[in-house]
Design an enzyme around this catalytic site. Structure first.
Site, PDB file in Angstrom:
ATOM      1  N   GLY A  69       0.819  -1.215   0.000  1.00 44.03           N
ATOM      2  CA  GLY A  69       0.000   0.000   0.000  1.00 44.03           C
ATOM      3  C   GLY A  69       0.851   1.262   0.000  1.00 44.03           C
ATOM      4  N   CYS A  70       1.923   1.233   0.744  1.00 43.70           N
ATOM      5  CA  CYS A  70       2.802   2.400   0.828  1.00 43.70           C
ATOM      6  C   CYS A  70       3.526   2.633  -0.497  1.00 43.70           C
ATOM      7  CB  CYS A  70       3.829   2.213   1.955  1.00 43.70           C
ATOM      8  SG  CYS A  70       3.033   1.955   3.560  1.00 43.70           S
TER       9      CYS A  70
END
Length: 205
Positions: free
Chosen positions: A99-100
């Site tokens: 996600g990052c």
């Protein structure tokens, strides 16, 4: 009377001359001078500032904090705000996680449009070395700030718990004051809304 004879072994020992003693001392001194102390790890001290710091609300000034970037270089938040009318900070839980990575790469892919109006910084509790690896692997064109004590992250209201964790978020400062605060957003929303907000704020400058 029987004459006492000195041992040949003892008598053959030679006392060092003054010049030899001096030379030995000099050699020892040169050897010791070559031993270098390990360089101290770079650190920043924000204790005075964070002692008075509470969670920032829209309209509050950017705090007087200094964080290290991915290259172990100190970055003054006040100085950044003084040089850029708009500054975007986006926070992510952990460098190089799925996600990052989507969030960071989203800001990378929109960086050409963003940089015309704002300075962009990634932010997490990761160490500078992890930030550097993340930046290099994903070809990120902006600085990644390391906030291991979550001082700035806490001031922005993005601590996950009191002891650990970071909530994915983004913020925009305008003329040194907090203008946009988006805490707990998805990677895609962070990028899309962040870009939209920057472009809208740029019209008012």
């Amino acid at each position: 009377m029987v004459e006492l004879r000195r041992s040949t072994r003892i008598s053959s020992k030679k006392e060092p001359s003054v010049s030899e003693s001096v030379e030995s001392t000099n050699v020892k001194a040169k050897t010791e001078s070559k031993v270098t102390k390990p360089s101290a790890k770079k650190e920043v001290n924000n204790e005075t500032a964070t002692a008075k710091l509470s969670e920032l609300q829209v309209g509050d000034e950017i705090p007087d904090l200094t964080l290290l970037n991915q290259d172990d270089e100190p970055v003054s938040l006040k100085e950044v705000a003084s040089k850029n009318k708009l500054v975007v900070f986006f926070a992510y839980p952990k460098a190089s996680t799925p996600g990052c990575t989507r969030q960071a790469c989203g800001f990378r892919d929109n960086y050409d449009d963003l940089k015309e109006h704002a300075a962009v910084f990634g932010l997490s509790a990761d160490a500078p070395k992890s930030q550097k690896n993340f930046q290099t692997k994903q070809s990120l064109p902006y600085d990644l700030l390391s906030d291991p004590k979550r001082e700035f992250i806490g001031a922005l209201g993005a601590k996950k718990t009191a002891v650990s964790g970071v909530i994915r978020s983004h913020w925009i400062f305008k003329n040194g004051k907090l203008e946009i605060k988006r805490v707990q957003v998805s990677p895609e929303t962070s990028v899309e809304e962040g870009k939209k907000e920057v472009l809208e704020l740029a019209k008012s400058l």
